[in-house]
Design an enzyme around this catalytic site. Structure first.
Site, short mmCIF file in Angstrom:
data_model
loop_
_atom_site.label_atom_id
_atom_site.label_comp_id
_atom_site.label_asym_id
_atom_site.label_seq_id
_atom_site.Cartn_x
_atom_site.Cartn_y
_atom_site.Cartn_z
N TRP A 340 1.57 4.53 3.65
CA TRP A 340 3.08 5.32 3.33
C TRP A 340 2.89 6.60 2.58
O TRP A 340 3.84 7.25 2.37
CB TRP A 340 3.91 4.30 2.81
N ASP A 341 1.83 6.69 1.72
CA ASP A 341 1.53 8.10 1.00
C ASP A 341 1.77 9.23 1.99
O ASP A 341 2.53 10.16 1.37
CB ASP A 341 0.27 7.91 0.61
N GLU A 480 2.84 -3.88 -5.76
CA GLU A 480 2.01 -4.60 -5.14
C GLU A 480 1.48 -5.99 -6.00
O GLU A 480 0.70 -6.77 -5.56
CB GLU A 480 0.71 -4.11 -4.58
N LYS A 592 3.06 -2.50 -10.96
CA LYS A 592 2.20 -1.54 -10.37
C LYS A 592 2.59 -0.12 -10.53
O LYS A 592 1.92 0.85 -10.78
CB LYS A 592 1.68 -2.00 -9.49
N GLN A 593 3.66 0.22 -9.89
CA GLN A 593 4.11 1.42 -9.47
C GLN A 593 5.66 1.58 -9.52
O GLN A 593 6.17 0.64 -9.23
CB GLN A 593 3.37 2.16 -8.43
C1 BGC Z 1 -1.07 1.73 -3.87
C2 BGC Z 1 -0.38 1.85 -2.58
C3 BGC Z 1 -1.11 3.00 -1.95
C4 BGC Z 1 -2.34 2.92 -1.71
C5 BGC Z 1 -3.25 4.22 -1.15
C6 BGC Z 1 -2.58 1.46 -3.68
O1 BGC Z 1 -3.26 1.38 -4.75
O2 BGC Z 1 -0.44 0.68 -4.46
O3 BGC Z 1 0.99 2.11 -2.89
O4 BGC Z 1 -0.32 3.33 -0.66
O5 BGC Z 1 -3.14 2.57 -3.13
O6 BGC Z 1 -3.08 5.31 -2.20
#
Ligand code: BGC
Length: 735
Positions: A340-341, A480, A592-593
């Site tokens: 999704w980035d 996550e 996490k984010q």
């Molecule tokens: C993040 C995801 C991201 C992925 C790739 C993961 O650590 O939690 O949101 O898409 O890394 O960057």
């Protein structure tokens, strides 16, 4: 251009390394990566560095291969950069002798990686060496490297040899695999100075030809070839130039050897200066579209440009079947898979600075729709369910198991099973692209199918509760840390957006009749389906406390225990899991984010300012920022709330995330979502850009240290210059 000049004068466009940094070779290799959207190479040294931590690698966007029992990945291509340099019997090797002078720099204005070294060999003889390379932005199949050598105080034999060899078997660490991906079909060197390797990926059967034209020049003489022994005198300069072409083709096609040789030889005939000029002109044209200028500290300006340069040069070319992974073409982490980035963090930059590029990125999602349909079907749903990690088919490529970094024991990875929101992220990003470009052809020809198929997925994904409302159970949001949650706010709000957008599109009277009918027939869409989408959207559980404005991240989230704020505030370079342990990480209220914070930016109109403030204040202190996506999201959200000091703090972390290796993983490749997040924070955050209306508007709130923020963008085919000061924004049409 004058290549003999020392450092380019413009330090706001230059990243410089002034001394050897033996402990961080791979870090610098990532920083000095170059790409042109098709080919990407790490900034490794030209001379061989066996046994060191150096990771020389070149990749091609969209060229995946799978090894037995492994996942598809972007393999490293044959090595074309290595140059053996023997100076009067001593192999050039910076680990030996003495480095008298060392400067390496990324000239971002011209898209060049350069290195100047004065080296004294173990026998005391001194030589000046210069290196210059670029991945041509004018002709993406072409990369050029020039090596120049001049003995300063000795005479004797100079040996130069350019390698073109099959890629070494990857070292095999963690998610990386440990066998070669290419089989050699044919290799040849000719007396005319051309040389090529025709190879094929083992499993995906894609032919790849790497062809080079090589030439040495000294004392006014040009000698074609890859390997030379020359007699040299002090002050005599010799150079070895190579013009490399990388061409791949469809599975099972014949290797495009002739074409590749032709392109390399034609580039050589045209000459180094001509290639360089065309590349530099293309690079400058790129800057006219992408630059964000500040009247503020030079280092911030440089860091802004570093992030923009690295992102802009990763964009695939129209016609390519590729998107941009979390490390772009700068490292093997995440195997080059697409997340999704690309849509949420990177696409807006391209939509407004390179609409063709944005279209290419979205076409990748159209071309992987079949894989998304297969995933939905396999999981018992209708329509299309996008892969959390996608490669060249659209099938799910997220690993189900990975070894625990500490114990080596396998851990179950649930992202591919549960992270449903990607299926709404794709149409959401398309909508943003359409707002930026007004590209109706894309809407009718590609987007409509994606909208309908994803809405179908959501309608089949929900479960009805006793009250008849629709829930999304057993899922996972961007945070996550929390797995198997119910009614994740980010997922549910975007799913609702997706359902309504699809129903509106179905009813859109501007949809060309014939195209609409053909699509409805092809998808066997029944007339009641759009009504169902609206009904599901109306009944979907949307966590939002009307009284407080708080959005509960997922059912029961705010009832979980809180981790001590002191722990979360503590500066650290290790993941939070290593501090509080795995049990608490998944059970407590630690994120996490950015999750609700980024949701409220994406769907800003759904929430009033008070709710956005309440949620920012609630979630920001509970966020570990263990994902590199998080800090830029916070810079963006804080800036839109007018919290400029806090926004600056987050922006600073995003600007220097790679340059200062703030998360400690830059050696594995650059964090491309963060580079996109930097642009989002500047343009949508500090400049307060909106593209909702007929023309862009801006309500800037600048950091105290900046007097000005200026950028251009293309909105519906019209270029605008947006000039922001503390007095407001001046928006002008640009030619
Ligand atoms: C993040 C995801 C991201 C992925 C790739 C993961 O650590 O939690 O949101 O898409 O890394 O960057």
């Amino acid at each position: 251009m004058n290549l003999e000049e020392a450092l380019p004068p413009d330090d706001r466009f230059t990243i410089v390394q002034n001394e050897m940094d033996w402990l961080r070779l791979p870090f610098w290799e990532s920083i000095f990566s170059l790409s042109n959207g098709l080919i990407g190479m790490r900034g490794s040294f030209e001379e061989p560095m066996p046994g060191t931590r150096s990771r020389p690698m070149t990749f091609m966007a969209g060229l995946y291969d799978t090894l037995p029992a492994a996942l598809p990945e972007l393999p490293a291509l044959p090595d074309w950069l290595t140059t053996r340099i023997v100076l009067g019997g001593s192999a050039f090797d910076l680990r030996l002798g003495q480095v008298k002078q060392f400067t390496r720099w990324l000239d971002m204005k011209c898209g060049l990686l350069r290195r100047e070294v004065i080296w004294q060999d173990p026998r005391g003889r001194t030589t000046r060496l210069s290196f210059l390379r670029f991945a041509s932005l004018a002709d993406c199949s072409l990369s050029v490297l020039s090596v120049r050598v001049a003995p300063l105080d000795w005479s004797g034999q100079l040996e130069l040899e350019a390698d073109l060899t099959m890629p070494p078997v990857p070292a095999g660490r963690g998610r990386e695999s440990s066998r070669s991906h290419f089989e050699l079909a044919k290799s040849q060197s000719r007396a005319d100075g051309t040389c090529w390797l025709a190879t094929r990926t083992r499993q995906t059967r894609r032919p790849l030809v790497v062809a080079g034209a090589y030439e040495a020049r000294t004392a006014g003489e040009s000698i074609p070839g890859r390997a030379f022994i020359l007699d040299v005198e002090p002050g005599q300069s010799c150079r070895l130039d190579r013009y490399m072409t990388f061409l791949a083709d469809a599975p099972d096609a014949e290797p495009p050897t002739k074409k590749a040789r032709h392109v390399a030889a034609a580039a050589w005939r045209e000459g180094f200066d001509a290639q360089l000029d065309r590349h530099v002109a293309a690079c400058q044209e790129m800057w006219n579209r992408i630059d964000v200028e500040i009247d503020g500290p030079a280092e911030d300006q440089r860091a802004i440009r570093f992030n923009l340069f690295q992102l802009a040069t990763l964009c695939p070319r129209p016609g390519d079947f590729a998107s941009i992974g979390p490390r772009g073409l700068t490292g093997t982490r995440y195997l080059g898979h697409i997340f999704w980035d690309a849509e949420i963090y990177m696409l807006p930059f391209f939509s407004l600075t390179n609409p063709q590029g944005a279209r290419t990125l979205l076409t990748y999602r159209y071309r992987t729709l079949e894989g998304a349909r297969r995933k939905a079907k396999a999981n018992g749903y209708r329509g299309a369910q996008y892969a959390w990690e996608s490669a060249d088919t659209g099938d799910e490529t997220c690993p189900r198991w990975l070894p625990d970094p500490q114990t080596g024991n396998p851990i179950r990875i649930w992202c591919g099973d549960l992270q449903d929101h990607i299926t709404a992220d794709v149409p959401y990003a398309i909508d943003q692209y359409l707002k930026a470009t007004g590209d109706e052809a894309f809407l009718w020809d590609y987007a409509a199918e994606i909208f309908f198929e994803t809405a179908r997925f959501w309608a089949s994904r929900v479960s009805r509760n006793d009250a008849g409302r629709a829930d999304i159970l057993d899922t996972m949001g961007p945070d996550e840390f929390h797995i198997h949650v119910h009614n994740d706010a980010y997922t549910n709000y975007l799913a609702r957006w997706n359902l309504l957008a699809a129903a509106d599109l179905y009813d859109n009277s501007a949809f060309p009749k014939a195209a609409r009918q053909a699509l409805i027939a092809r998808l066997a869409l029944t007339p009641d389906e759009p009504g169902t989408w609206r009904e599901v959207a109306a009944n979907l559980t949307l966590p939002h406390d009307e009284k407080t404005g708080l959005v509960n991240q997922s059912a029961g989230f705010t009832d979980r225990a809180d981790v001590s704020p002191d722990i979360l505030r503590m500066p650290r370079r290790v993941p939070i899991i290593d501090v509080i342990g795995p049990e608490l990480t998944v059970e407590a209220q630690v994120l996490k984010q950015a999750e609700v914070v980024i949701l409220q930016y994406l769907l800003e109109n759904y929430f009033d300012k008070r709710s956005r403030e309440v949620n920012f204040d609630y979630y920001e202190p509970r966020t570990s920022h263990d994902s590199s996506l998080s800090v830029s999201a916070h810079a963006l959200a804080a800036a839109r709330l007018g919290r400029i000091e806090q926004a600056c703090d987050y922006l600073h972390r995003a600007l220097y995330l790679d340059l200062d290796d703030l998360v400690g993983t830059t050696a594995d490749g650059l964090h491309t979502a963060n580079t996109g997040g930097v642009w989002l924070s500047l343009v949508f955050g500090f400049a307060g850009l909106s593209i909702e209306g007929d023309r862009p508007t801006a309500t800037p709130r600048l950091p105290a240290a900046w007097r000005r923020l200026r950028f251009t963008l293309t909105h519906h085919g019209q270029r605008y210059t947006i000039d922001c000061t503390c007095d407001g924004a001046r928006i002008e049409r640009a030619p």
